[in-house]
Design a protein around this motif. Sequence first.
Motif, mmCIF file in Angstrom:
data_model
loop_
_atom_site.group_PDB
_atom_site.id
_atom_site.type_symbol
_atom_site.label_atom_id
_atom_site.label_comp_id
_atom_site.label_asym_id
_atom_site.label_seq_id
_atom_site.Cartn_x
_atom_site.Cartn_y
_atom_site.Cartn_z
ATOM 1 N N LEU A 129 0.828 -1.205 0.000
ATOM 2 C CA LEU A 129 0.000 0.000 0.000
ATOM 3 C C LEU A 129 0.864 1.257 0.000
ATOM 4 O O LEU A 129 0.597 2.217 -0.743
ATOM 5 C CB LEU A 129 -0.914 0.003 1.230
ATOM 6 N N VAL A 130 1.899 1.268 0.821
ATOM 7 C CA VAL A 130 2.808 2.423 0.868
ATOM 8 C C VAL A 130 3.445 2.635 -0.498
ATOM 9 O O VAL A 130 3.545 3.769 -0.992
ATOM 10 C CB VAL A 130 3.881 2.214 1.954
ATOM 11 N N ASP A 131 3.878 1.548 -1.129
ATOM 12 C CA ASP A 131 4.505 1.656 -2.439
ATOM 13 C C ASP A 131 3.536 2.242 -3.469
ATOM 14 O O ASP A 131 3.917 3.078 -4.294
ATOM 15 C CB ASP A 131 4.973 0.268 -2.896
ATOM 16 N N ARG A 132 2.283 1.835 -3.411
ATOM 17 C CA ARG A 132 1.309 2.320 -4.397
ATOM 18 C C ARG A 132 1.004 3.797 -4.203
ATOM 19 O O ARG A 132 0.916 4.558 -5.174
ATOM 20 C CB ARG A 132 0.026 1.480 -4.302
ATOM 21 N N VAL A 133 0.860 4.222 -2.959
ATOM 22 C CA VAL A 133 0.610 5.644 -2.699
ATOM 23 C C VAL A 133 1.802 6.485 -3.162
ATOM 24 O O VAL A 133 1.643 7.477 -3.887
ATOM 25 C CB VAL A 133 0.338 5.880 -1.200
ATOM 26 N N ASN A 134 3.005 6.097 -2.762
ATOM 27 C CA ASN A 134 4.191 6.891 -3.079
ATOM 28 C C ASN A 134 4.462 6.917 -4.576
ATOM 29 O O ASN A 134 4.821 7.960 -5.138
ATOM 30 C CB ASN A 134 5.405 6.326 -2.336
ATOM 31 N N THR A 135 4.312 5.763 -5.236
ATOM 32 C CA THR A 135 4.596 5.713 -6.673
ATOM 33 C C THR A 135 3.566 6.506 -7.463
ATOM 34 O O THR A 135 3.908 7.219 -8.410
ATOM 35 C CB THR A 135 4.621 4.254 -7.155
ATOM 36 N N THR A 136 2.297 6.388 -7.102
ATOM 37 C CA THR A 136 1.256 7.145 -7.810
ATOM 38 C C THR A 136 1.497 8.645 -7.685
ATOM 39 O O THR A 136 1.391 9.392 -8.660
ATOM 40 C CB THR A 136 -0.134 6.777 -7.257
ATOM 41 N N ALA A 137 1.848 9.098 -6.473
ATOM 42 C CA ALA A 137 2.077 10.526 -6.269
ATOM 43 C C ALA A 137 3.331 10.996 -6.992
ATOM 44 O O ALA A 137 3.331 12.058 -7.626
ATOM 45 C CB ALA A 137 2.194 10.821 -4.777
ATOM 46 N N THR A 138 4.399 10.208 -6.920
ATOM 47 C CA THR A 138 5.642 10.607 -7.576
ATOM 48 C C THR A 138 5.462 10.681 -9.085
ATOM 49 O O THR A 138 5.945 11.598 -9.743
ATOM 50 C CB THR A 138 6.764 9.603 -7.234
ATOM 51 N N TRP B 32 2.545 10.953 -10.997
ATOM 52 C CA TRP B 32 1.594 11.910 -11.564
ATOM 53 C C TRP B 32 1.676 13.303 -10.948
ATOM 54 O O TRP B 32 1.360 14.285 -11.613
ATOM 55 C CB TRP B 32 0.168 11.372 -11.450
ATOM 56 N N LEU B 33 2.102 13.415 -9.702
ATOM 57 C CA LEU B 33 2.214 14.727 -9.078
ATOM 58 C C LEU B 33 3.637 15.262 -9.109
ATOM 59 O O LEU B 33 3.847 16.455 -8.912
ATOM 60 C CB LEU B 33 1.734 14.668 -7.621
ATOM 61 N N GLY B 34 4.610 14.362 -9.337
ATOM 62 C CA GLY B 34 6.004 14.799 -9.301
ATOM 63 C C GLY B 34 6.378 15.343 -7.940
ATOM 64 O O GLY B 34 7.172 16.278 -7.833
ATOM 65 N N SER B 35 5.815 14.756 -6.875
ATOM 66 C CA SER B 35 6.035 15.291 -5.536
ATOM 67 C C SER B 35 6.330 14.160 -4.566
ATOM 68 O O SER B 35 5.849 13.038 -4.737
ATOM 69 C CB SER B 35 4.796 16.056 -5.062
ATOM 70 N N THR B 36 7.117 14.465 -3.540
ATOM 71 C CA THR B 36 7.488 13.463 -2.539
ATOM 72 C C THR B 36 6.423 13.415 -1.457
ATOM 73 O O THR B 36 6.647 13.830 -0.324
ATOM 74 C CB THR B 36 8.856 13.808 -1.927
ATOM 75 N N ILE B 37 5.263 12.887 -1.807
ATOM 76 C CA ILE B 37 4.180 12.786 -0.821
ATOM 77 C C ILE B 37 4.544 11.810 0.288
ATOM 78 O O ILE B 37 3.918 11.792 1.343
ATOM 79 C CB ILE B 37 2.869 12.359 -1.511
ATOM 80 N N ALA B 38 5.592 10.998 0.067
ATOM 81 C CA ALA B 38 6.007 10.025 1.082
ATOM 82 C C ALA B 38 6.315 10.699 2.418
ATOM 83 O O ALA B 38 6.199 10.063 3.470
ATOM 84 C CB ALA B 38 7.225 9.245 0.592
ATOM 85 N N GLN C 109 -0.788 14.738 6.655
ATOM 86 C CA GLN C 109 -0.730 13.303 6.960
ATOM 87 C C GLN C 109 -2.096 12.665 6.725
ATOM 88 O O GLN C 109 -2.197 11.525 6.259
ATOM 89 C CB GLN C 109 -0.275 13.111 8.399
ATOM 90 N N LYS C 110 -3.153 13.406 7.009
ATOM 91 C CA LYS C 110 -4.505 12.892 6.780
ATOM 92 C C LYS C 110 -4.745 12.659 5.292
ATOM 93 O O LYS C 110 -5.368 11.653 4.897
ATOM 94 C CB LYS C 110 -5.530 13.875 7.338
ATOM 95 N N ASP C 111 -4.234 13.565 4.455
ATOM 96 C CA ASP C 111 -4.357 13.375 3.002
ATOM 97 C C ASP C 111 -3.693 12.073 2.571
ATOM 98 O O ASP C 111 -4.208 11.356 1.709
ATOM 99 C CB ASP C 111 -3.699 14.545 2.250
ATOM 100 N N TYR C 112 -2.534 11.773 3.153
ATOM 101 C CA TYR C 112 -1.785 10.576 2.767
ATOM 102 C C TYR C 112 -2.622 9.328 3.001
ATOM 103 O O TYR C 112 -2.743 8.463 2.128
ATOM 104 C CB TYR C 112 -0.487 10.500 3.569
ATOM 105 N N TYR C 113 -3.223 9.239 4.181
ATOM 106 C CA TYR C 113 -3.966 8.023 4.507
ATOM 107 C C TYR C 113 -5.353 8.003 3.871
ATOM 108 O O TYR C 113 -5.940 6.938 3.702
ATOM 109 C CB TYR C 113 -4.015 7.838 6.021
#
Length: 458
Positions: free
Chosen positions: A311-320, A322-328, A342-346
């Motif tokens: 799940l962490v990998d999918r969130v971070n990869t999707t954001a990186t 398409w958003l080009g941002s380190t949402i991690a 942090q609420k946005d992340y989860y």
Amino acid sequence: MLRTLGLGSACLLLVAFRAVAQPAPVDFRRDIQPIFRSSCMPCHSSAQGSGQFHLDSRKDALRAIQPGRSRESRLIQRVSGTASGPRMPLTGEPLSRAQIELLARWIDAGAPWPDEPAETPAKPLKHWAYIKPERPPVPQPKNAEWVKNPIDAFVLARLEKEGLAPSPDAPRETLIRRVSLDLIGLPPTPAEVEAFLQDTAPGAWERLVDRLLASPHYGERWARLWLDLARYADTNGYEKDRRRSIWKYRDWVIDAFNRDMPFDRFTIEQIAGDMLPEAGPSQLIATGFHRNTMFNEEGGVDKDEAHWENLVDRVNTTATTWLGSTIACAQCHDHKFDPFTQKDYYRLMAFFSNTERIERRYGDTSVKYIEPVLELPTPEQESRRKELQAEIEKLEALLGTGTSELAAEQARWEEGIRAAAADWTPLDAATLRSSSGTTLREQPDGSIMASGANPNAD
């Protein structure tokens, strides 16, 4: 020389000398802010908030600063070690005497904090990535005849500014090699080079580019870059690194480039193709973007922990991607620089956590979650599968139909099994012994009971 000067000139010279000897005024950005950032803000900033005291906010900093009175300011007392409590900074090297004197002079001068009203906390400057780009005016270079498009105008304007001239046009053999490697990743064949050299009609370059864009190798060349972002691989990645069958997603990306799929459709089908109305196999294959996470088959893996890592990998990869941002960063705290909490992340992770999880047992004790499998037979395979399925159903129906002959044959078989039990003769043990202390006793029915010591091996 002083003797040759009048009294008034001597006084002016003395005043000037004293003015030069006075230390320069303290500048917040040049002198004070670097001290805060290096020695104080690793703990005392809005991002860290140790002790609920922030030195990136003037309003908060004034809790420990009394402008005009450095000796009474708790900030000076704590960094110089004259106040109760530990000397600051708590970790790292203490401030030097020169740094403390700079802080004291700054406070005695009123603790000026430029570019910020005293009643509001400091706000970070807006990052360039969130500033709407504006199209600059196209420059007008002197050698206007050299310019064939707006990009040329920018290049030539800079060259002229530096006093340089453009290089001469490359030979046509070089041009076709460059554009071939750029668009399809392959060099031109000798025949293709010769054909381009012979094509002297207007539009030869455009025809060459169109031919390369229409090549199936175009998608292969440019899909590589996207597949790197999607962390595509033909194996699982951990330990055994066994092969996985996901090449259909790779081919989908190649085909999307070759068909010049619009980027919005390219995005939607990969992120949520399965949620589209009447989603077909192509849209389901596209969501393989989310299935490129590594899969750990090691025996001691906890299935829920491994699922969390996916799940962490999918969130971070999707954001990186398409958003080009380190949402991690927001996995552990609100993002320091980007507008993600942090609420946005989860919240984003919750979407991925709703996917199907299938348990599969590996060996005797290991249970893992596996990815759903999408069957994608060719038309020929699908036709043959239907034929075989029809034959299987016909045979199952035949086997499920009882007959008098079958019943009689089953009765004879069962009787034979019962009669065979009388053919078994139990063996009597001549000797019973253990190498590691287990007690062995023969039972009345001929079985052997082990009791007593319970060694690890016997």
